[in-house]
Design a protein around this motif. Structure first.
Motif, PDB file in Angstrom:
ATOM      1  N   ALA A  74     -18.730   0.688 -16.597  1.00 13.56           N
ATOM      2  CA  ALA A  74     -19.638  -0.358 -16.128  1.00 13.56           C
ATOM      3  C   ALA A  74     -21.094   0.089 -16.212  1.00 13.56           C
ATOM      4  CB  ALA A  74     -19.296  -0.724 -14.689  1.00 13.56           C
ATOM      5  N   ASP A  75     -21.957  -0.879 -16.424  1.00 11.49           N
ATOM      6  CA  ASP A  75     -23.399  -0.641 -16.346  1.00 11.49           C
ATOM      7  C   ASP A  75     -23.862  -0.584 -14.897  1.00 11.49           C
ATOM      8  OD1 ASP A  75     -23.763  -0.894 -19.207  1.00 11.49           O
ATOM      9  OD2 ASP A  75     -23.492  -3.049 -18.912  1.00 11.49           O
ATOM     10  N   LEU A  76     -23.161  -1.334 -14.048  1.00  4.05           N
ATOM     11  CA  LEU A  76     -23.560  -1.469 -12.651  1.00  4.05           C
ATOM     12  C   LEU A  76     -22.307  -1.607 -11.790  1.00  4.05           C
ATOM     13  CD1 LEU A  76     -25.613  -2.109 -10.317  1.00  4.05           C
ATOM     14  CD2 LEU A  76     -25.494  -4.513 -11.063  1.00  4.05           C
ATOM     15  N   ALA A  77     -22.264  -0.856 -10.695  1.00  6.37           N
ATOM     16  CA  ALA A  77     -21.232  -1.023  -9.674  1.00  6.37           C
ATOM     17  C   ALA A  77     -21.924  -1.429  -8.385  1.00  6.37           C
ATOM     18  CB  ALA A  77     -20.438   0.262  -9.472  1.00  6.37           C
ATOM     19  N   VAL A  78     -21.311  -2.365  -7.652  1.00  5.55           N
ATOM     20  CA  VAL A  78     -21.910  -2.847  -6.410  1.00  5.55           C
ATOM     21  C   VAL A  78     -20.887  -2.801  -5.283  1.00  5.55           C
ATOM     22  CG1 VAL A  78     -23.571  -4.334  -7.594  1.00  5.55           C
ATOM     23  CG2 VAL A  78     -21.354  -5.279  -6.890  1.00  5.55           C
ATOM     24  N   MET A  79     -21.408  -2.593  -4.069  1.00  2.00           N
ATOM     25  CA  MET A  79     -20.616  -2.729  -2.845  1.00  2.00           C
ATOM     26  C   MET A  79     -21.452  -3.560  -1.877  1.00  2.00           C
ATOM     27  SD  MET A  79     -18.775   1.005  -2.250  1.00  2.00           S
ATOM     28  CE  MET A  79     -20.192   2.065  -2.588  1.00  2.00           C
ATOM     29  N   THR A  80     -21.015  -4.777  -1.621  1.00  2.00           N
ATOM     30  CA  THR A  80     -21.789  -5.695  -0.790  1.00  2.00           C
ATOM     31  C   THR A  80     -21.247  -5.738   0.633  1.00  2.00           C
ATOM     32  OG1 THR A  80     -20.421  -7.618  -1.336  1.00  2.00           O
ATOM     33  CG2 THR A  80     -22.249  -7.102  -2.822  1.00  2.00           C
ATOM     34  N   GLY A  81     -21.997  -6.388   1.522  1.00  2.00           N
ATOM     35  CA  GLY A  81     -21.525  -6.589   2.883  1.00  2.00           C
ATOM     36  C   GLY A  81     -21.193  -5.281   3.580  1.00  2.00           C
ATOM     37  N   ASN A  82     -20.013  -5.241   4.183  1.00  2.00           N
ATOM     38  CA  ASN A  82     -19.600  -4.072   4.961  1.00  2.00           C
ATOM     39  C   ASN A  82     -18.823  -3.041   4.153  1.00  2.00           C
ATOM     40  OD1 ASN A  82     -20.646  -5.136   7.355  1.00  2.00           O
ATOM     41  ND2 ASN A  82     -18.737  -6.175   7.873  1.00  2.00           N
ATOM     42  N   VAL A  83     -18.723  -3.208   2.847  1.00  2.00           N
ATOM     43  CA  VAL A  83     -17.818  -2.367   2.062  1.00  2.00           C
ATOM     44  C   VAL A  83     -18.140  -0.888   2.221  1.00  2.00           C
ATOM     45  CG1 VAL A  83     -17.029  -1.781  -0.262  1.00  2.00           C
ATOM     46  CG2 VAL A  83     -17.262  -4.181   0.406  1.00  2.00           C
ATOM     47  N   ALA A  84     -19.393  -0.500   2.041  1.00  2.00           N
ATOM     48  CA  ALA A  84     -19.736   0.926   2.106  1.00  2.00           C
ATOM     49  C   ALA A  84     -19.462   1.518   3.483  1.00  2.00           C
ATOM     50  CB  ALA A  84     -21.196   1.137   1.717  1.00  2.00           C
ATOM     51  N   GLN A  85     -19.618   0.719   4.530  1.00  2.00           N
ATOM     52  CA  GLN A  85     -19.411   1.221   5.890  1.00  2.00           C
ATOM     53  C   GLN A  85     -17.934   1.256   6.285  1.00  2.00           C
ATOM     54  OE1 GLN A  85     -23.042  -1.203   7.588  1.00  2.00           O
ATOM     55  NE2 GLN A  85     -22.411   0.313   9.095  1.00  2.00           N
ATOM     56  N   ALA A  86     -17.083   0.635   5.488  1.00  2.00           N
ATOM     57  CA  ALA A  86     -15.649   0.630   5.807  1.00  2.00           C
ATOM     58  C   ALA A  86     -14.989   1.980   5.527  1.00  2.00           C
ATOM     59  CB  ALA A  86     -14.947  -0.468   5.011  1.00  2.00           C
ATOM     60  N   PHE A  87     -15.665   2.861   4.781  1.00  2.00           N
ATOM     61  CA  PHE A  87     -15.150   4.207   4.528  1.00  2.00           C
ATOM     62  C   PHE A  87     -15.600   5.085   5.687  1.00  2.00           C
ATOM     63  CE2 PHE A  87     -15.911   2.153   0.415  1.00  2.00           C
ATOM     64  CZ  PHE A  87     -14.603   2.130  -0.070  1.00  2.00           C
ATOM     65  N   THR A  88     -14.719   5.257   6.651  1.00  2.00           N
ATOM     66  CA  THR A  88     -15.143   5.838   7.923  1.00  2.00           C
ATOM     67  C   THR A  88     -15.109   7.360   7.963  1.00  2.00           C
ATOM     68  OG1 THR A  88     -12.900   5.555   8.793  1.00  2.00           O
ATOM     69  CG2 THR A  88     -14.492   3.783   9.218  1.00  2.00           C
ATOM     70  N   THR A  89     -14.378   8.004   7.056  1.00  2.00           N
ATOM     71  CA  THR A  89     -14.354   9.471   7.039  1.00  2.00           C
ATOM     72  C   THR A  89     -15.209   9.987   5.885  1.00  2.00           C
ATOM     73  OG1 THR A  89     -12.442   9.693   5.566  1.00  2.00           O
ATOM     74  CG2 THR A  89     -11.997   9.401   7.928  1.00  2.00           C
ATOM     75  N   ASP A  90     -15.700  11.203   6.029  1.00  2.00           N
ATOM     76  CA  ASP A  90     -16.467  11.820   4.949  1.00  2.00           C
ATOM     77  C   ASP A  90     -15.626  11.930   3.680  1.00  2.00           C
ATOM     78  OD1 ASP A  90     -18.706  12.149   6.550  1.00  2.00           O
ATOM     79  OD2 ASP A  90     -18.106  14.155   7.205  1.00  2.00           O
ATOM     80  N   GLU A  91     -14.341  12.262   3.854  1.00  2.00           N
ATOM     81  CA  GLU A  91     -13.473  12.448   2.693  1.00  2.00           C
ATOM     82  C   GLU A  91     -13.324  11.159   1.901  1.00  2.00           C
ATOM     83  OE1 GLU A  91     -12.858  15.514   5.694  1.00  2.00           O
ATOM     84  OE2 GLU A  91     -12.751  13.308   5.816  1.00  2.00           O
ATOM     85  N   ASP A  92     -13.082  10.044   2.605  1.00  2.00           N
ATOM     86  CA  ASP A  92     -12.920   8.760   1.916  1.00  2.00           C
ATOM     87  C   ASP A  92     -14.213   8.320   1.232  1.00  2.00           C
ATOM     88  OD1 ASP A  92     -10.274   8.554   2.569  1.00  2.00           O
ATOM     89  OD2 ASP A  92     -10.564   7.113   4.196  1.00  2.00           O
ATOM     90  N   TRP A  93     -15.332   8.542   1.892  1.00  2.00           N
ATOM     91  CA  TRP A  93     -16.619   8.126   1.338  1.00  2.00           C
ATOM     92  C   TRP A  93     -16.951   8.941   0.079  1.00  2.00           C
ATOM     93  CZ3 TRP A  93     -19.792   4.562   0.411  1.00  2.00           C
ATOM     94  CH2 TRP A  93     -21.165   4.773   0.180  1.00  2.00           C
ATOM     95  N   ILE A  94     -16.806  10.249   0.157  1.00  2.00           N
ATOM     96  CA  ILE A  94     -17.104  11.098  -1.002  1.00  2.00           C
ATOM     97  C   ILE A  94     -16.156  10.778  -2.154  1.00  2.00           C
ATOM     98  CG2 ILE A  94     -17.062  13.473  -1.869  1.00  2.00           C
ATOM     99  CD1 ILE A  94     -19.554  12.788  -0.223  1.00  2.00           C
ATOM    100  N   ARG A  95     -14.878  10.600  -1.840  1.00  2.00           N
ATOM    101  CA  ARG A  95     -13.921  10.270  -2.892  1.00  2.00           C
ATOM    102  C   ARG A  95     -14.280   8.953  -3.569  1.00  2.00           C
ATOM    103  NH1 ARG A  95      -9.676  10.425  -0.109  1.00  2.00           N
ATOM    104  NH2 ARG A  95      -9.391   8.192   0.264  1.00  2.00           N
ATOM    105  N   THR A  96     -14.699   7.982  -2.788  1.00  2.00           N
ATOM    106  CA  THR A  96     -15.076   6.688  -3.366  1.00  2.00           C
ATOM    107  C   THR A  96     -16.285   6.821  -4.277  1.00  2.00           C
ATOM    108  OG1 THR A  96     -14.168   5.466  -1.485  1.00  2.00           O
ATOM    109  CG2 THR A  96     -15.830   4.342  -2.814  1.00  2.00           C
ATOM    110  N   LEU A  97     -17.291   7.576  -3.843  1.00  2.00           N
ATOM    111  CA  LEU A  97     -18.466   7.778  -4.693  1.00  2.00           C
ATOM    112  C   LEU A  97     -18.074   8.458  -6.009  1.00  2.00           C
ATOM    113  CD1 LEU A  97     -21.167   8.903  -2.096  1.00  2.00           C
ATOM    114  CD2 LEU A  97     -20.934   6.657  -3.200  1.00  2.00           C
ATOM    115  N   GLU A  98     -17.158   9.400  -5.930  1.00  2.00           N
ATOM    116  CA  GLU A  98     -16.693  10.089  -7.145  1.00  2.00           C
ATOM    117  C   GLU A  98     -15.924   9.125  -8.058  1.00  2.00           C
ATOM    118  OE1 GLU A  98     -16.247  14.600  -5.264  1.00  2.00           O
ATOM    119  OE2 GLU A  98     -14.503  13.260  -5.350  1.00  2.00           O
ATOM    120  N   GLU A  99     -15.105   8.280  -7.461  1.00  2.00           N
ATOM    121  CA  GLU A  99     -14.332   7.318  -8.261  1.00  2.00           C
ATOM    122  C   GLU A  99     -15.247   6.289  -8.919  1.00  2.00           C
ATOM    123  OE1 GLU A  99     -10.280   7.637  -5.518  1.00  2.00           O
ATOM    124  OE2 GLU A  99     -11.707   5.989  -5.221  1.00  2.00           O
ATOM    125  N   VAL A 100     -16.270   5.856  -8.210  1.00  2.00           N
ATOM    126  CA  VAL A 100     -17.242   4.942  -8.819  1.00  2.00           C
ATOM    127  C   VAL A 100     -17.982   5.643  -9.954  1.00  2.00           C
ATOM    128  CG1 VAL A 100     -19.313   3.573  -8.419  1.00  2.00           C
ATOM    129  CG2 VAL A 100     -17.491   3.601  -6.709  1.00  2.00           C
TER     130      VAL A 100
END
Length: 241
Positions: free
Chosen positions: A98-124
């Motif tokens: 993708a040229d652009l990835a987006v997370m709108t609304g509450n999506v970014a805040q729904a990753f409540t642990t550091d592990e889930d958040w870092i993993r998501t950033l890596e997957e994106v």
């Protein structure tokens, strides 16, 4: 596991009606234009409100969400057939380029642990092309939005087509920073059924978010206000390194 508000077969059809016109999404359309994004990945796309609008402007759009009940609604909407819908988390979009990835609304805040958040950033990161962008929003912790939620029960009754009158109420369950938990309860007045959906959001400050982006291979280009909610949100624009 997605929250019942998005995954429960009786609650998912209510989402668009209680959320209203979603003027907050206009800024993402403008950013996609600004960045010249031709292929967009919408992470946590829900019922597809943004993905379908992006596709209507001629973009190739992939929407990803773990709540299949919401994806079924997205697919059935006018224009939904031109979007690629993927069940799952950001890992499901690996190789989208993708040229652009987006997370709108509450999506970014729904990753409540550091592990889930870092993993998501890596997957994106793996789903973006070299030089692609990640754009998302998160509430400013210093605004203490949970205090407004506690004072406002969000009591509302709407007449939902095909369903009838539905009552919504909100309750803050626990504030244990950086986590805030709350509950939405929906009562279907036609049969008296009440169904609740509990959610927890993590409130990260700007330094924490920027540090996590740098650690996962992004360069922060800009941190903006949300145009429709000045002073309440950070909107991060990051470049995939």
């Amino acid at each position: 596991m997605p929250d019942p508000a998005f995954a429960h077969p009786r609650l998912a059809p209510l989402y668009d009606f209680f959320e209203g016109p979603r003027r907050d999404l206009d800024a993402y359309l403008d950013i996609a234009d600004e960045l010249g994004a031709g292929r967009v990945l919408d992470i946590g796309c829900g019922t597809g409100s943004l993905a379908i609008r992006l596709a209507a402007r001629g973009r190739i759009v992939v929407g990803v969400d773990p709540a299949e009940a919401s994806l079924e609604i997205a697919k059935a909407k006018p224009g939904g057939s031109v979007v690629t819908w993927l069940p799952g988390d950001a890992a499901a979009a690996s190789g989208v380029d993708a040229d652009l990835a987006v997370m709108t609304g509450n999506v970014a805040q729904a990753f409540t642990t550091d592990e889930d958040w870092i993993r998501t950033l890596e997957e994106v990161h793996a789903a973006l092309r070299a030089g692609g962008h990640l754009v998302f929003e998160t509430r400013r912790p210093e605004r203490r939005a949970w205090e407004e939620w506690a004072a406002d029960p969000a009591h509302l009754i709407l007449d939902v087509p095909g369903i009838g009158q539905v009552e919504q109420r909100r309750q803050v369950l626990e504030v244990k920073l950086p986590l805030v938990s709350f509950r939405y309860t929906y009562r279907f007045l036609a049969d008296g059924t009440a169904i609740s959906s509990d959610s927890t959001l993590r409130f990260r400050d700007r330094d924490e978010v920027e540090s996590s982006l740098r650690a996962t291979g992004y360069r922060v280009l800009d941190v903006r206000d949300a145009p429709d909610r000045p002073g309440r949100e950070f909107v991060f624009v990051a470049l995939r390194g």
